[in-house]
Write an enzyme that holds these catalytic residues in place. Structure first.
Site, mmCIF file in Angstrom:
data_model
loop_
_atom_site.group_PDB
_atom_site.id
_atom_site.type_symbol
_atom_site.label_atom_id
_atom_site.label_comp_id
_atom_site.label_asym_id
_atom_site.label_seq_id
_atom_site.Cartn_x
_atom_site.Cartn_y
_atom_site.Cartn_z
ATOM 1 N N CYS A 1 -7.221 11.889 -5.620
ATOM 2 C CA CYS A 1 -7.704 9.945 -5.008
ATOM 3 C C CYS A 1 -8.784 10.043 -3.978
ATOM 4 C CB CYS A 1 -6.383 10.189 -3.748
ATOM 5 S SG CYS A 1 -5.815 8.181 -3.299
ATOM 6 N N CYS B 1 -13.237 6.658 -7.636
ATOM 7 C CA CYS B 1 -11.719 6.226 -8.149
ATOM 8 C C CYS B 1 -11.171 6.513 -9.332
ATOM 9 C CB CYS B 1 -11.850 4.478 -7.861
ATOM 10 S SG CYS B 1 -10.100 3.959 -8.017
HETATM 11 N N1 DGL Z 1 -6.883 6.406 -7.868
HETATM 12 C C1 DGL Z 1 -7.399 6.223 -5.473
HETATM 13 C C2 DGL Z 1 -8.738 6.444 -5.890
HETATM 14 O O1 DGL Z 1 -8.879 7.263 -6.051
HETATM 15 C C3 DGL Z 1 -6.473 5.110 -5.420
HETATM 16 C C4 DGL Z 1 -6.974 3.547 -5.473
HETATM 17 C C5 DGL Z 1 -5.852 2.773 -5.470
HETATM 18 O O2 DGL Z 1 -5.072 2.429 -5.291
HETATM 19 O O3 DGL Z 1 -6.176 1.639 -4.651
HETATM 20 O O4 DGL Z 1 -9.036 5.927 -4.630
#
Ligand code: DGL
Length: 262
Positions: free
Chosen positions: A73, A183
């Protein structure tokens, strides 16, 4: 050798884009994946909120006696990694810091980064890329609605395609030929993004670089598992059915993830 599990987490299905490569490259490892679907999206949360959320996830992994946690994440890697890493005695691997180090030296000139509001606001990706390559010119673009679009599985409706296009366009107009998917949810959109940019942009999914680094580090520390003891375990904080359906593009779960309230 160390047969304890590796914890992998994200707000939802995004972390499966990393998990897929981990599972491929480190096939003897035991995995516990946590998708925090109840608190999704992370990208609009404050640092205090993310610290509280991440602490309960890290406690969950501590109770599971993991040897390492993979922050699949970008948002928590950028906003809470520095605070949280020293509170736990297992290894913690944050995606941004590691991916930027691997990716930055391979490119020159204009580099785009698509990410959540939290990641862009922290400036962590930009700083990490520039620290590893002064010749880059980094442009960041926040994509507030993309995570929900990915979780919904609808990347084809006119409305959603317009939302996606609106955030991609500024980086194309700036002349970025290389764009990092900053992301972990965004690799689900690679095909759509490639079509929108008429194949003229190289979209970089940092997952393989990140995974290779983790493999090297576990090998160096003699932390690899000898053999797989059980199939990867999946947990979510809400809506197991939706997780199983939406994650299909990257990892096909053979049963529903377990619901756990932290
Ligand atoms: N997939 C996550 C990231 O890489 C979180 C995205 C989210 O929940 O806003 O930031």
């Amino acid at each position: 050798m160390d047969n304890r599990a590796i914890g992998v987490y994200d707000s939802g299905i995004g972390g499966t884009t990393v998990f897929k490569d981990l599972n491929k490259l480190l096939e003897n490892e035991n995995y516990i994946y946590f998708g925090d679907t109840k608190n999704l999206p992370y990208g609009t949360k404050s640092k205090e909120e993310l610290l509280a959320i991440s602490s309960s996830i890290f406690d969950f992994f501590a109770k599971k006696n993991v040897k390492a946690v993979v922050m699949a994440c970008n948002t928590t890697s950028s906003m809470v990694y520095d605070e949280i890493k020293s509170r736990y005695d297992y290894e913690v691997y944050p995606i941004i810091q590691i991916a930027a180090k691997c990716i930055a030296p391979r490119y020159n000139g204009k580099m785009g980064v698509l990410a959540t509001i939290g990641t862009v606001g922290s400036n962590k990706y930009k700083q990490a890329l520039l620290k590893n390559n002064k010749n880059l010119e980094v442009f960041q673009q926040a994509c507030p609605d993309w995570v929900k679009i990915v979780e919904s599985g609808d990347y084809t409706s006119k409305k959603n395609l317009e939302i996606i296009e609106k955030c991609l366009r500024p980086l194309i107009e700036k002349g970025c030929k290389n764009i990092i998917l900053g992301c972990t949810h965004y690799p689900y959109l690679t095909q759509v993004l490639t079509q929108m940019s008429e194949g003229k942009v190289n979209f970089i999914n940092p997952s393989m670089d990140f995974t290779k680094f983790i493999k090297e580090d576990l090998t160096r520390k003699n932390f690899l598992s000898e053999k797989r003891l059980y199939e990867p375990e999946f947990f979510v904080s809400s809506n197991p059915e939706a997780f199983k359906i939406a994650s299909k593009g990257f990892y096909e779960l053979d049963k529903l993830p377990q619901l756990v309230i932290l």
